[in-house]
Design a protein around this motif. Structure first.
Motif, short mmCIF file in Angstrom:
data_model
loop_
_atom_site.label_atom_id
_atom_site.label_comp_id
_atom_site.label_asym_id
_atom_site.label_seq_id
_atom_site.Cartn_x
_atom_site.Cartn_y
_atom_site.Cartn_z
N ILE A 72 0.84 -1.19 0.00
CA ILE A 72 0.00 0.00 0.00
C ILE A 72 0.88 1.25 0.00
CG2 ILE A 72 -1.93 -1.11 1.20
CD1 ILE A 72 -0.96 0.22 3.78
N GLN A 73 0.30 2.36 -0.43
CA GLN A 73 0.97 3.65 -0.35
C GLN A 73 -0.10 4.73 -0.24
OE1 GLN A 73 3.28 3.97 -3.93
NE2 GLN A 73 1.51 4.35 -5.23
N GLY A 74 0.25 5.81 0.46
CA GLY A 74 -0.72 6.87 0.63
C GLY A 74 -0.21 7.98 1.52
N VAL A 75 -1.10 8.90 1.87
CA VAL A 75 -0.76 10.05 2.70
C VAL A 75 -1.89 10.27 3.70
CG1 VAL A 75 0.70 11.18 0.99
CG2 VAL A 75 -1.76 11.64 1.02
N LEU A 76 -1.55 10.93 4.81
CA LEU A 76 -2.54 11.26 5.84
C LEU A 76 -2.20 12.62 6.42
CD1 LEU A 76 -4.88 10.53 7.77
CD2 LEU A 76 -3.17 9.46 9.26
N GLN A 77 -3.19 13.50 6.49
CA GLN A 77 -3.04 14.81 7.10
C GLN A 77 -4.23 15.03 8.03
OE1 GLN A 77 -0.65 17.22 6.62
NE2 GLN A 77 0.54 16.23 5.00
N ALA A 78 -3.96 15.49 9.26
CA ALA A 78 -5.05 15.74 10.20
C ALA A 78 -4.68 16.90 11.11
CB ALA A 78 -5.34 14.50 11.04
N ARG A 79 -5.69 17.73 11.40
CA ARG A 79 -5.49 18.84 12.33
C ARG A 79 -6.74 18.99 13.17
NH1 ARG A 79 -6.66 24.23 12.98
NH2 ARG A 79 -7.97 24.24 11.11
N VAL A 80 -6.58 18.79 14.48
CA VAL A 80 -7.68 18.98 15.42
C VAL A 80 -7.47 20.32 16.11
CG1 VAL A 80 -8.90 18.06 17.41
CG2 VAL A 80 -7.88 16.50 15.76
N ALA A 81 -8.31 21.28 15.77
CA ALA A 81 -8.13 22.63 16.31
C ALA A 81 -8.47 22.71 17.79
CB ALA A 81 -8.99 23.61 15.51
N ASN A 82 -9.42 21.88 18.24
CA ASN A 82 -9.85 21.94 19.63
C ASN A 82 -10.22 20.54 20.09
OD1 ASN A 82 -10.90 22.51 22.14
ND2 ASN A 82 -12.73 23.55 21.38
N LEU A 83 -9.34 19.91 20.88
CA LEU A 83 -9.60 18.56 21.37
C LEU A 83 -10.83 18.50 22.27
CD1 LEU A 83 -5.98 17.33 22.20
CD2 LEU A 83 -7.50 16.44 20.42
N GLY A 84 -11.24 19.64 22.83
CA GLY A 84 -12.42 19.66 23.66
C GLY A 84 -13.67 19.24 22.93
N THR A 85 -13.67 19.37 21.61
CA THR A 85 -14.82 18.96 20.80
C THR A 85 -15.08 17.47 20.93
OG1 THR A 85 -14.22 20.69 19.22
CG2 THR A 85 -15.78 19.03 18.48
N TRP A 86 -14.04 16.69 21.23
CA TRP A 86 -14.17 15.24 21.32
C TRP A 86 -14.56 14.78 22.73
CZ3 TRP A 86 -13.86 12.62 16.80
CH2 TRP A 86 -13.31 13.32 15.73
N GLY A 87 -14.96 15.72 23.58
CA GLY A 87 -15.29 15.38 24.95
C GLY A 87 -16.43 14.39 25.11
N ALA A 88 -17.34 14.36 24.13
CA ALA A 88 -18.48 13.44 24.23
C ALA A 88 -18.08 11.99 24.07
CB ALA A 88 -19.53 13.81 23.19
N TRP A 89 -16.85 11.74 23.57
CA TRP A 89 -16.40 10.37 23.32
C TRP A 89 -15.47 9.85 24.41
CZ3 TRP A 89 -17.48 13.74 19.36
CH2 TRP A 89 -18.43 13.30 18.42
N VAL A 90 -15.21 10.64 25.43
CA VAL A 90 -14.40 10.18 26.56
C VAL A 90 -15.35 9.90 27.73
CG1 VAL A 90 -12.36 11.42 25.81
CG2 VAL A 90 -13.96 12.55 27.35
N PRO A 91 -14.90 9.16 28.77
CA PRO A 91 -15.80 8.82 29.88
C PRO A 91 -16.41 10.06 30.52
CG PRO A 91 -13.79 7.52 29.99
CD PRO A 91 -13.58 8.52 28.89
N PRO A 92 -17.61 9.92 31.10
CA PRO A 92 -18.29 11.07 31.73
C PRO A 92 -17.42 11.75 32.77
CG PRO A 92 -19.76 9.17 31.58
CD PRO A 92 -18.41 8.68 31.17
N GLY A 93 -17.44 13.06 32.77
CA GLY A 93 -16.68 13.84 33.74
C GLY A 93 -15.32 14.27 33.28
#
Length: 220
Positions: A72-93
């Motif tokens: 395989i060959q390819g590329v990947l680019q990612a930028r998360v401007a605010n990790l707080g947006t992903w708070g709903a996917w971590v345990p409560p609290g």
């Protein structure tokens, strides 16, 4: 085969309110022609950040579908401007903060992909008010070197102390990691009724079958 957004938006809600992701692009496409399989993906949102990638697998005749040995060959680019947006996917609290950037070239085989690039994060934070956890000023720099990853810098602060992580990991067919964790007056808990500050270091070895931890920590 193409799955994509044509209109609309998504939002994330927690006890502090509702935050729209402000999506501008969401697309996943898979194509196969004359033994060449291509997967492309794109995600963009003013709050969420951006991510884009493309991976190509070339299947040798008479094989029809890619296997673990297919190159395989390819590329990947990612930028998360605010990790707080992903708070709903971590345990409560628990709450996250900071930003994260990733760029890598993908190679190797489908069953053992290799990545060459960098993962960079600044102002990383992890917080849980009820438990008294408040880690701030996290700084992460990880180099991806084919089948291995090396931590150039991984530091964070809590209370008046700090914690540091060093080491490397293998990402091939037999993943494993060798890490060293060092703490200097690091505040593990900072509740009104309970405070725990510790110093020390430990070596961690981890693979698919076992985990070993050897070190010494003292409660300051």
């Amino acid at each position: 085969i193409v799955l994509e957004r044509t209109a609309g938006d998504l939002s994330v809600s927690d006890e502090t309110g509702t935050q729209p992701l402000q999506l501008t692009d969401l697309r996943l496409a898979l194509s196969a022609q004359e033994g060449v399989w291509s997967l492309t993906q794109a995600l963009a949102g003013k709050t969420l950040g951006e991510a884009a990638g493309a991976v190509t697998a070339r299947v040798a005749a008479p094989q029809l579908f890619p296997s673990a040995d297919t190159p395989i060959q390819g590329v990947l680019q990612a930028r998360v401007a605010n990790l707080g947006t992903w708070g709903a996917w971590v345990p409560p609290g628990w709450r996250l903060a900071g930003n994260l950037n990733t760029s890598a070239v993908i190679g190797g085989r489908l069953g053992a992909p290799e990545y060459t690039g960098q993962i960079r994060g600044t102002d990383i934070g992890v917080r849980n008010i009820v438990q008294g956890v408040n880690v701030v000023e996290g700084d992460v720099d990880i180099k991806l070197q084919g089948s291995t990853a090396r931590i150039e810098r991984f530091e964070a602060k809590a209370g008046g102390g700090s914690v540091r992580l060093e080491g490397s990991a293998s990402l091939g067919e037999t993943p494993n990691a060798q890490l060293v964790l060092s703490a200097d007056k690091f505040q593990l808990l900072g509740r009104v009724d309970r405070r725990l500050v510790a110093s020390g270091s430990a070596k961690l070895r981890l693979d698919a079958h076992a985990l070993s931890l050897d070190g010494r920590f003292t409660v300051d």
